[in-house]
Design an enzyme around this catalytic site. Structure first.
Site, PDB file in Angstrom:
ATOM      1  N   ASP A 149      76.290  -9.279  48.901  1.00  9.69           N
ATOM      2  CA  ASP A 149      77.172 -10.410  49.171  1.00  9.69           C
ATOM      3  C   ASP A 149      78.574  -9.928  49.506  1.00  9.69           C
ATOM      4  O   ASP A 149      79.248 -10.478  50.368  1.00  9.69           O
ATOM      5  CB  ASP A 149      77.257 -11.331  47.946  1.00  9.69           C
ATOM      6  CG  ASP A 149      75.954 -12.079  47.734  1.00  9.69           C
ATOM      7  OD1 ASP A 149      75.023 -11.884  48.544  1.00  9.69           O
ATOM      8  OD2 ASP A 149      75.875 -12.850  46.755  1.00  9.69           O
ATOM      9  N   ALA A 150      79.011  -8.886  48.799  1.00 10.72           N
ATOM     10  CA  ALA A 150      80.377  -8.388  49.007  1.00 10.72           C
ATOM     11  C   ALA A 150      80.540  -7.846  50.428  1.00 10.72           C
ATOM     12  O   ALA A 150      81.539  -8.114  51.097  1.00 10.72           O
ATOM     13  CB  ALA A 150      80.698  -7.309  47.989  1.00 10.72           C
ATOM     14  N   ASP A 194      80.670 -10.727  52.803  1.00  7.40           N
ATOM     15  CA  ASP A 194      81.992 -11.367  52.777  1.00  7.40           C
ATOM     16  C   ASP A 194      83.018 -10.575  53.561  1.00  7.40           C
ATOM     17  O   ASP A 194      83.885 -11.139  54.208  1.00  7.40           O
ATOM     18  CB  ASP A 194      82.485 -11.521  51.336  1.00  7.40           C
ATOM     19  CG  ASP A 194      81.689 -12.581  50.590  1.00  7.40           C
ATOM     20  OD1 ASP A 194      80.984 -13.358  51.263  1.00  7.40           O
ATOM     21  OD2 ASP A 194      81.771 -12.613  49.354  1.00  7.40           O
ATOM     22  N   ILE A 250      55.860 -40.950  58.303  1.00 15.05           N
ATOM     23  CA  ILE A 250      54.475 -40.524  58.136  1.00 15.05           C
ATOM     24  C   ILE A 250      53.781 -41.491  57.207  1.00 15.05           C
ATOM     25  O   ILE A 250      54.358 -41.927  56.210  1.00 15.05           O
ATOM     26  CB  ILE A 250      54.373 -39.115  57.514  1.00 15.05           C
ATOM     27  CG1 ILE A 250      55.209 -38.111  58.279  1.00 15.05           C
ATOM     28  CG2 ILE A 250      52.926 -38.661  57.471  1.00 15.05           C
ATOM     29  CD1 ILE A 250      55.025 -36.689  57.781  1.00 15.05           C
ATOM     30  N   GLU A 261      50.916 -28.448  55.689  1.00 14.98           N
ATOM     31  CA  GLU A 261      52.217 -27.942  55.219  1.00 14.98           C
ATOM     32  C   GLU A 261      52.677 -28.740  54.005  1.00 14.98           C
ATOM     33  O   GLU A 261      51.953 -29.618  53.536  1.00 14.98           O
ATOM     34  CB  GLU A 261      53.259 -28.029  56.350  1.00 14.98           C
ATOM     35  CG  GLU A 261      52.890 -29.021  57.414  1.00 14.98           C
ATOM     36  CD  GLU A 261      53.748 -28.961  58.661  1.00 14.98           C
ATOM     37  OE1 GLU A 261      54.918 -29.333  58.567  1.00 14.98           O
ATOM     38  OE2 GLU A 261      53.219 -28.573  59.710  1.00 14.98           O
ATOM     39  N   LYS A 263      55.175 -31.404  51.950  1.00 11.39           N
ATOM     40  CA  LYS A 263      56.042 -32.549  52.217  1.00 11.39           C
ATOM     41  C   LYS A 263      57.323 -32.349  51.415  1.00 11.39           C
ATOM     42  O   LYS A 263      57.353 -32.565  50.209  1.00 11.39           O
ATOM     43  CB  LYS A 263      55.381 -33.865  51.820  1.00 11.39           C
ATOM     44  CG  LYS A 263      56.289 -35.044  52.149  1.00 11.39           C
ATOM     45  CD  LYS A 263      55.573 -36.352  52.204  1.00 11.39           C
ATOM     46  CE  LYS A 263      56.424 -37.430  52.863  1.00 11.39           C
ATOM     47  NZ  LYS A 263      57.785 -37.535  52.367  1.00 11.39           N
ATOM     48  N   ASP A 265      60.999 -32.653  49.887  1.00 15.89           N
ATOM     49  CA  ASP A 265      61.667 -33.807  49.302  1.00 15.89           C
ATOM     50  C   ASP A 265      63.168 -33.664  49.499  1.00 15.89           C
ATOM     51  O   ASP A 265      63.907 -33.379  48.579  1.00 15.89           O
ATOM     52  CB  ASP A 265      61.314 -33.861  47.806  1.00 15.89           C
ATOM     53  CG  ASP A 265      61.503 -35.244  47.242  1.00 15.89           C
ATOM     54  OD1 ASP A 265      61.762 -36.175  48.025  1.00 15.89           O
ATOM     55  OD2 ASP A 265      61.399 -35.393  46.015  1.00 15.89           O
ATOM     56  N   GLU A 298      63.794 -30.565  57.661  1.00 13.08           N
ATOM     57  CA  GLU A 298      64.272 -31.112  56.403  1.00 13.08           C
ATOM     58  C   GLU A 298      65.414 -30.260  55.849  1.00 13.08           C
ATOM     59  O   GLU A 298      65.283 -29.047  55.743  1.00 13.08           O
ATOM     60  CB  GLU A 298      63.116 -31.110  55.398  1.00 13.08           C
ATOM     61  CG  GLU A 298      63.322 -32.010  54.234  1.00 13.08           C
ATOM     62  CD  GLU A 298      62.770 -33.419  54.468  1.00 13.08           C
ATOM     63  OE1 GLU A 298      62.419 -33.751  55.632  1.00 13.08           O
ATOM     64  OE2 GLU A 298      62.705 -34.177  53.493  1.00 13.08           O
ATOM     65  N   TYR A 302      60.101 -28.428  61.171  1.00  9.16           N
ATOM     66  CA  TYR A 302      58.687 -28.801  61.195  1.00  9.16           C
ATOM     67  C   TYR A 302      58.260 -29.653  62.385  1.00  9.16           C
ATOM     68  O   TYR A 302      57.111 -30.076  62.459  1.00  9.16           O
ATOM     69  CB  TYR A 302      58.261 -29.467  59.893  1.00  9.16           C
ATOM     70  CG  TYR A 302      59.105 -30.641  59.432  1.00  9.16           C
ATOM     71  CD1 TYR A 302      59.263 -31.780  60.214  1.00  9.16           C
ATOM     72  CD2 TYR A 302      59.719 -30.612  58.181  1.00  9.16           C
ATOM     73  CE1 TYR A 302      60.025 -32.848  59.778  1.00  9.16           C
ATOM     74  CE2 TYR A 302      60.475 -31.674  57.725  1.00  9.16           C
ATOM     75  CZ  TYR A 302      60.627 -32.799  58.535  1.00  9.16           C
ATOM     76  OH  TYR A 302      61.381 -33.840  58.100  1.00  9.16           O
ATOM     77  N   LYS A 342      49.954 -37.346  48.793  1.00  5.44           N
ATOM     78  CA  LYS A 342      50.847 -37.202  47.638  1.00  5.44           C
ATOM     79  C   LYS A 342      50.166 -36.527  46.450  1.00  5.44           C
ATOM     80  O   LYS A 342      48.943 -36.417  46.397  1.00  5.44           O
ATOM     81  CB  LYS A 342      51.290 -38.593  47.201  1.00  5.44           C
ATOM     82  CG  LYS A 342      52.135 -39.293  48.228  1.00  5.44           C
ATOM     83  CD  LYS A 342      53.549 -38.895  48.052  1.00  5.44           C
ATOM     84  CE  LYS A 342      54.460 -40.004  48.537  1.00  5.44           C
ATOM     85  NZ  LYS A 342      55.806 -39.862  48.095  1.00  5.44           N
ATOM     86  N   CYS A 391      80.529 -36.157  14.319  1.00  7.58           N
ATOM     87  CA  CYS A 391      79.976 -35.192  15.259  1.00  7.58           C
ATOM     88  C   CYS A 391      79.207 -34.100  14.521  1.00  7.58           C
ATOM     89  O   CYS A 391      79.749 -33.471  13.610  1.00  7.58           O
ATOM     90  CB  CYS A 391      81.123 -34.577  16.062  1.00  7.58           C
ATOM     91  SG  CYS A 391      80.612 -33.193  17.091  1.00  7.58           S
ATOM     92  N   CYS A 440      81.317 -30.675  14.809  1.00  8.87           N
ATOM     93  CA  CYS A 440      82.637 -30.393  14.228  1.00  8.87           C
ATOM     94  C   CYS A 440      83.029 -31.387  13.144  1.00  8.87           C
ATOM     95  O   CYS A 440      84.092 -31.253  12.544  1.00  8.87           O
ATOM     96  CB  CYS A 440      83.701 -30.364  15.323  1.00  8.87           C
ATOM     97  SG  CYS A 440      84.076 -31.980  16.003  1.00  8.87           S
ATOM     98  N   CYS A 472      82.529 -37.688  20.623  1.00  4.17           N
ATOM     99  CA  CYS A 472      83.191 -37.023  19.513  1.00  4.17           C
ATOM    100  C   CYS A 472      84.679 -37.070  19.795  1.00  4.17           C
ATOM    101  O   CYS A 472      85.108 -36.768  20.904  1.00  4.17           O
ATOM    102  CB  CYS A 472      82.697 -35.579  19.456  1.00  4.17           C
ATOM    103  SG  CYS A 472      83.813 -34.499  18.558  1.00  4.17           S
ATOM    104  N   CYS A 509      86.351 -29.406  18.673  1.00  5.15           N
ATOM    105  CA  CYS A 509      84.894 -29.391  18.742  1.00  5.15           C
ATOM    106  C   CYS A 509      84.393 -28.196  19.557  1.00  5.15           C
ATOM    107  O   CYS A 509      84.793 -28.017  20.702  1.00  5.15           O
ATOM    108  CB  CYS A 509      84.402 -30.688  19.372  1.00  5.15           C
ATOM    109  SG  CYS A 509      82.612 -30.797  19.404  1.00  5.15           S
TER     110      CYS A 509
END
Ligand code: IVH
Length: 691
Positions: free
Chosen positions: A31-32, A35, A81, A117, A119, A121, A176, A228, A317, A423, A426, A441, A447
């Site tokens: 990642d560095a 970046d 669908i 394939e 579905k 969400d 999607e 898709y 489903k 609580c 605490c 609380c 706390c």
């Protein structure tokens, strides 16, 4: 290499790494390092704005917020669908039978080939590429008209800004936008530690991010994409089957989900449905079923549509993720803001691919409404959220006390659930906002569940302004046991701090100095820093101005508080509850003993007019010992007004280092220019008049 050449190289490199990471799931740099490449490109483009291209990855960081989205017409509609709700193998069988009937096939004909394939969400979107460059992204909307969310979709790193290979003049790709559960959990952890609102579940998270007018917000959300389907296409002949189409989209550099198969006949489909159902928990994103599509595009065309649904596809489903189990106990958890949430401990049950042992009940009212009791049999459901919820209680199965001889009425074995009055963490009093369902609380300063948030807030720039007391440091201070409340900060010493992991002597000294410096504050900041619920910065200054003295504020009742403009009953009771809690008062006492103080004259309502009463001041440049906000508060406490620009009406211009045009203007107008030290003298000696 010229900057132009270098920018090209960087763009290609970054696009290659995005593709490896988001489409192939096979990153090849850290990642560095990524970046570094990104920042180098940003720097070149900042210096040579003429070199910015529409496909530059720097577009991915988002831009200025929009006032509204433009509408986009889908020339090829975005279809829905048909859903098969029979979740067993016969669901697949029925779909296959329909397709065969529509194609007028007989029993002896060969099985139909399907592309199977998942579905997903998430949120359906359409991406338009012209000559290989991403030019527009849209939501599905009603299928015919959607919203132009180009800038948000451009922040999704898995969406290539330029297609690989020989791209046609126009290619619209449908797919999607979704969020992985692990990405969401990481995002939420960060959001919570910054005091921001977490996302409820992946699906809401995606919809909220893509339909977001501020693309800079979308850029921070971990959205991904799977292609898709196709929309408008010009001068490109798609392959003969859907399976090959997906492969072609992948070759253009678009992410395509690996969990797909070619199936022959309904038994293959049902087997895919089963196989993926078993893997739901281990696949890192949510899917609520699988999708079957007739593989041959020629047959798809022959089958056509019924209303807005193609006859050649179906969503098969999975059963709702619900299960029956027994409540073992009802525990109480304290959130970071002190909210008490009942959590039901369940006898472990397998729901939607995971073993569930806990379920949330959101709040006490919810427990009452559902009347969940220990030993009850309950139905739990795993929605998109990670923690499941209790849907209902099976009352018939509730254990009852044995009935006394001759008395028909039987009583439940356990009483209704009630939250504790103090609580569990605490011991502070639990309070409830007027009309609010949430119990909290009231020990905000002590706390353990709230201490991290309390410390970060206390040290914040607009509160006590302690530099260098960020997230990581606060965590270290808490886990090392050195700090349990904000008052403990003022007892920290350099050697104790230097012993913390990776905090050198020098940083320890700086932190101790910053903490010491924060002791000189203003009453408004101090009130704000306490983190009293519903008391923001503005209310804190209103309270400071109205009561003038801290002990006066601590002693008042709700009626006196409601006399303050803009303070209503909710705010008033939050304040009363806060000061009523002895634990909090103890911390405040220790803070004052440690030397936290503010100018006594600050805004007292009945105070004589301050030394700067009626004076207009302008601050410019960097001042030696006060921040601008601090100085502004001091001036206002002395009755003065701080203005943004210099004019003939300005009485004093307070100038610090590197003062610019305001200082020039002041000289031009021959105004009185003073430094910080002189300003303080004016305030302290009430000398008011000009020297
Ligand atoms: S294809 C055939 N494939 O389902 C019509 N849609 O009802 C074109 N969806 O909201 C859609 N996974 O977002 C297709 N593998 C998949 C899908 C999928 C989820 C969603 C889509 C839309 C809805 C259509």
């Amino acid at each position: 290499m010229t900057p132009d050449e270098r920018a090209r190289v960087l763009r290609a490199e970054i696009a290659r790494h995005d593709h490896r990471y988001y489409a192939l799931d096979d990153p090849s740099i850290t990642d560095a390092d990524y970046d570094r490449l990104f920042r180098e490109l940003q720097a070149i483009e900042a210096e040579h704005p003429e070199l910015v291209t529409p496909d530059s990855p720097t577009r991915r960081v988002g831009g200025k917020p929009l006032a509204q989205f433009a509408q986009v017409r889908h020339d090829v509609p975005m279809l829905s669908i048909q859903t098969e709700t029979d979740t067993g193998p016969s669901g697949a069988e029925q779909f296959d039978a329909r397709v065969r009937r529509d194609l007028e096939l007989s029993e002896g004909d060969a099985p139909i080939e399907y592309s199977a394939e998942l579905k997903f969400d998430g949120l359906a979107v359409s991406l338009r590429y012209e000559n290989g460059v991403f030019v527009r992204g849209a939501t599905r909307g009603d299928g015919l008209t959607g919203e132009d969310v180009t800038r948000n979709l451009a922040t999704v790193r898995g969406i290539p800004l330029r297609l690989a290979g020989d791209a046609p003049p126009v290619l619209e790709v449908r797919g999607e936008a979704y969020m992985r559960r692990d990405d969401l959990a990481r995002y939420n952890e960060r959001a919570r530690s910054r005091g921001e609102k977490p996302l409820v579940n992946p699906r809401n998270g995606v919809a909220g991010s893509i339909r977001q007018l501020d693309s800079a917000i979308a850029a921070n959300r971990p959205i991904r994409f799977f292609a898709y389907a196709l929309g408008v296409v010009e001068a490109w002949t798609p392959p003969a089957t859907h399976g090959e189409l997906l492969a072609a989209l992948a070759a253009f550099g678009l992410p395509v989900c690996e969990h797909r198969a070619i199936a022959r006949g309904w038994r293959d489909l049902a087997a895919f449905h089963d196989r993926m159902g078993e893997r739901r928990a281990s696949i890192p994103f949510d899917f609520d079923g699988v999708v079957y599509k007739v593989n041959s595009l020629a047959l798809q065309e022959r089958l056509g549509f019924r209303s807005r649904e193609p006859r050649w596809a179906v969503a098969h489903k999975y059963p709702a993720e619900e299960a029956r189990t027994v409540v073992v106990a009802i525990d109480v958890q304290i959130g970071r803001t002190g909210a008490l949430t009942p959590v039901t401990k369940l006898r472990p049950v397998f729901v939607g691919g995971v073993n569930v042992t806990n379920a949330t009940l959101h709040n006490e009212d919810e427990v009452r409404r559902r009347d969940v009791r220990v030993d009850d049999t309950v139905i739990v459901r795993r929605a998109g959220d990670v923690i499941p919820e209790v849907v209902s209680v099976v009352l018939d199965a509730r254990p009852m006390k044995p009935s006394a001889r001759g008395l028909p009425a039987r009583e439940p074995l356990h009483p209704p659930f009630a939250l504790p009055e103090t609580c569990p963490q605490c011991g502070s009093r639990v309070v409830r906002e007027e009309g609010g369902a949430i119990a909290r609380c009231s020990g905000g300063l002590v706390c353990p569940a709230q201490v991290k948030g309390a410390l970060l807030h206390f040290a914040g720039r607009r509160a006590m302004d302690i530099e260098g007391l960020g997230d990581r440091r606060v965590e270290q201070l808490i886990s090392s046991g050195q700090v349990k409340t904000p008052a403990d900060l003022y007892a920290l010493t350099v050697p104790a701090l230097a012993a913390l992991d990776r905090l050198g002597e020098k940083s320890a000294e700086n932190l101790v100095a910053a903490i010491a410096k924060s002791k000189d504050t203003t009453l408004a900041r101090f009130i704000f820093a306490l983190g009293i619920r519903n008391v923001g910065e503005t209310t804190a200054s209103d309270l400071a101005r109205h009561f003038g003295r801290f002990d006066a504020l601590m002693a008042v009742d709700a009626a006196a508080l409601e006399a303050v403009p803009d303070v209503g009953s909710v705010v008033a009771s939050s304040i009363v509850d806060f000061f009523a809690e002895a634990h909090n008062r103890k911390v405040i006492e220790r803070l004052l003993e440690a030397g936290v103080r503010w100018p006594e004259s600050e805004g007292r309502a009945d105070a004589p007019p301050g030394p700067l009463a009626g004076k207009a001041l302008v601050i410019t440049g960097t001042l030696p010992s006060f921040s601008r906000d601090q100085l502004k508060a001091l001036i206002e406490a002395a009755g003065g007004k701080v203005c943004g620009s210099v004019s003939k009406k300005t009485d004093y211009v307070v100038a610090g280092a590197e003062a610019g045009t305001k200082l020039e203007k002041a000289r031009e107008l021959e105004l009185e220019v003073i430094d910080e030290a002189r300003l303080l003298r004016i305030i302290e000696t009430r000398e008011g008049g000009k020297s």
